[in-house]
Design an enzyme around this catalytic site. Sequence first.
Site, PDB file in Angstrom:
ATOM      1  N   ASP A 277       0.943  -1.239  -0.010  1.00  0.00           N
ATOM      2  CA  ASP A 277       0.187  -0.182   0.081  1.00  0.00           C
ATOM      3  C   ASP A 277       0.797   1.460  -0.066  1.00  0.00           C
ATOM      4  O   ASP A 277       1.907   1.252   0.397  1.00  0.00           O
ATOM      5  CB  ASP A 277      -0.916   0.327   1.215  1.00  0.00           C
ATOM      6  CG  ASP A 277      -1.907  -0.998   1.068  1.00  0.00           C
ATOM      7  OD1 ASP A 277      -2.015  -1.888   0.284  1.00  0.00           O
ATOM      8  OD2 ASP A 277      -2.893  -0.985   1.983  1.00  0.00           O
ATOM      9  N   HIS A 328      -5.927   2.991  -4.177  1.00  0.00           N
ATOM     10  CA  HIS A 328      -5.891   3.124  -2.880  1.00  0.00           C
ATOM     11  C   HIS A 328      -6.456   4.604  -2.400  1.00  0.00           C
ATOM     12  O   HIS A 328      -6.204   5.197  -1.356  1.00  0.00           O
ATOM     13  CB  HIS A 328      -4.703   2.624  -2.465  1.00  0.00           C
ATOM     14  CG  HIS A 328      -4.433   2.773  -0.686  1.00  0.00           C
ATOM     15  ND1 HIS A 328      -5.400   2.023   0.048  1.00  0.00           N
ATOM     16  CD2 HIS A 328      -3.433   3.098   0.135  1.00  0.00           C
ATOM     17  CE1 HIS A 328      -5.038   1.929   1.124  1.00  0.00           C
ATOM     18  NE2 HIS A 328      -3.969   2.793   1.440  1.00  0.00           N
ATOM     19  N   HIS A 332      -5.139   8.948   0.870  1.00  0.00           N
ATOM     20  CA  HIS A 332      -5.311   8.445   2.151  1.00  0.00           C
ATOM     21  C   HIS A 332      -6.238   8.884   3.211  1.00  0.00           C
ATOM     22  O   HIS A 332      -5.751   8.860   4.432  1.00  0.00           O
ATOM     23  CB  HIS A 332      -3.821   8.192   2.720  1.00  0.00           C
ATOM     24  CG  HIS A 332      -3.547   6.781   3.479  1.00  0.00           C
ATOM     25  ND1 HIS A 332      -3.953   6.638   4.645  1.00  0.00           N
ATOM     26  CD2 HIS A 332      -3.028   5.635   2.891  1.00  0.00           C
ATOM     27  CE1 HIS A 332      -3.758   5.461   4.962  1.00  0.00           C
ATOM     28  NE2 HIS A 332      -3.113   4.699   3.836  1.00  0.00           N
ATOM     29  N   HIS A 422       3.549  -2.128   3.433  1.00  0.00           N
ATOM     30  CA  HIS A 422       3.562  -0.839   2.769  1.00  0.00           C
ATOM     31  C   HIS A 422       4.960  -0.833   1.960  1.00  0.00           C
ATOM     32  O   HIS A 422       6.115  -0.976   2.673  1.00  0.00           O
ATOM     33  CB  HIS A 422       3.484   0.142   3.643  1.00  0.00           C
ATOM     34  CG  HIS A 422       2.056   0.183   4.235  1.00  0.00           C
ATOM     35  ND1 HIS A 422       1.823  -0.737   5.473  1.00  0.00           N
ATOM     36  CD2 HIS A 422       0.923   0.872   4.420  1.00  0.00           C
ATOM     37  CE1 HIS A 422       0.653  -0.501   5.816  1.00  0.00           C
ATOM     38  NE2 HIS A 422       0.115   0.291   5.064  1.00  0.00           N
TER      39      HIS A 422
END
Length: 467
Positions: A277, A328, A332, A422
């Site tokens: 991610d 994504h 964020h 990540h």
Amino acid sequence: MLIAKKRVILSFVILVCISLAFVFTSNSGAVKTSDEEKVSSQILNDEINKGIKIQTETKETELTTTYKMIPFLNIEAIDKPIQKWARDQEKNFTEELKKIGVSEGEKIPAHLNYQTDIHKLDENIYNFVITVEQFIHNEMKNTYVKTYMVDLENKSFINIPDMFTDTDKLIKFLTEKIKDDDKEITKEVLNNLYDLNWEIHDDEFNLYINPDEGELNNEIKSLKIQLVELHSYLNEDYKEILISKKIAKEIKAIEEQKNNKNRKLDPNGKYIALTFDDGPHETNTIQVLKTLKDYDAKATFFMLSKNVEFYPDIAKEVAKAGHEIGNHGITHVNLNAVNNNRIKTEIIESKQQIKEATGIEPQLFRPPYGEQNQVVINLSEKTNQSVILWSIDSLDWKSKNVKSIYNTTINQVRPGSIILFHDIHKQTADALPLILDSLTDQGYEFVTVSELIPLLDQNGIGPYYGN
């Protein structure tokens, strides 16, 4: 995505020995001047060759001033239609002034401006994008474009039916793109392929949509489509010209992703989906890609579109390596903490931005922090994106410690796991070879999320957690 067209005004140098002349008209008629006196032109720059010139003309009449920069090739079959079109624009503008009540002898600030962008496809094929601006009383009243693609070798124009095969399928594709990108643009703009204003530049097909007649101060819109998406519609001759090695690699990556998605896995196999991610990251993503290649592992990268815009080349490298790209969001943001409009932006615009950068349209969406609600689910379903969460959190974001990342992952893994990493953390990139080495010894294979989903005891849009 349809965006307001940004024009780049071409710069040029007027030789001292060639002067611009003004053409003055009065009620008694125009002052006669020779072509040499009223027109000055020269080669635009070193890139524009084959005798292409920018013809510069300045005029002043009782009603208007006009400044024109239009292409001139000394090829009658090309120059004559362009010059006729330019004259028609002047005539139409003058008629428009009369319609709004400006008398023949009345002096008002009215100006007509033409600017030309020239883009080279190869030694013989060029795009001309001519932008017209109309000003009345110091305000822009209208702006629009006219495009030409020319073949210097054959001394002719190139139209869409010349370049693309199966135009019926092409129209259907373009109609869907317009429908997806701007509901205000109707499919009627595609009624006549010969009338479309379009160009190919920087590996993109640009379709320009002018404001409707009578709409003042509206902007020119542009639908940009990567050639990666259009390559199957091109005829073979133009494929050789337009499909570079770079585009060919992107096409191959997309085909590999499609093949991976359709690959049937053994229901009894030991498969894991590695997911990363928040990238791409300037250095860590490259390190992760190298490790995955060493272990012949495929993974899924859930990218933030703001980072894709920062590092588009790295995002493309992920795609070229045959990995899956998921969405994504843009920033964020916690989707349970914002309004529905922001949720829509984060889910839909990010998908489009990622597609524009990589040529791949994400089919998966992972909400930041795993925070989701029914609005998120509905929008994901509407945009054909399965919602993907995880069954194992490596906690790399928390520990930022190689040993801890390794132990947390290895101690929980089982067939069908979706593991959260990540690729923005250096420690994750450093821990990955240790993790893959151990899991490979245990007989695990590493697949994309889309490959794993059919093996999970679940269906529909999700959310999918894995085992």
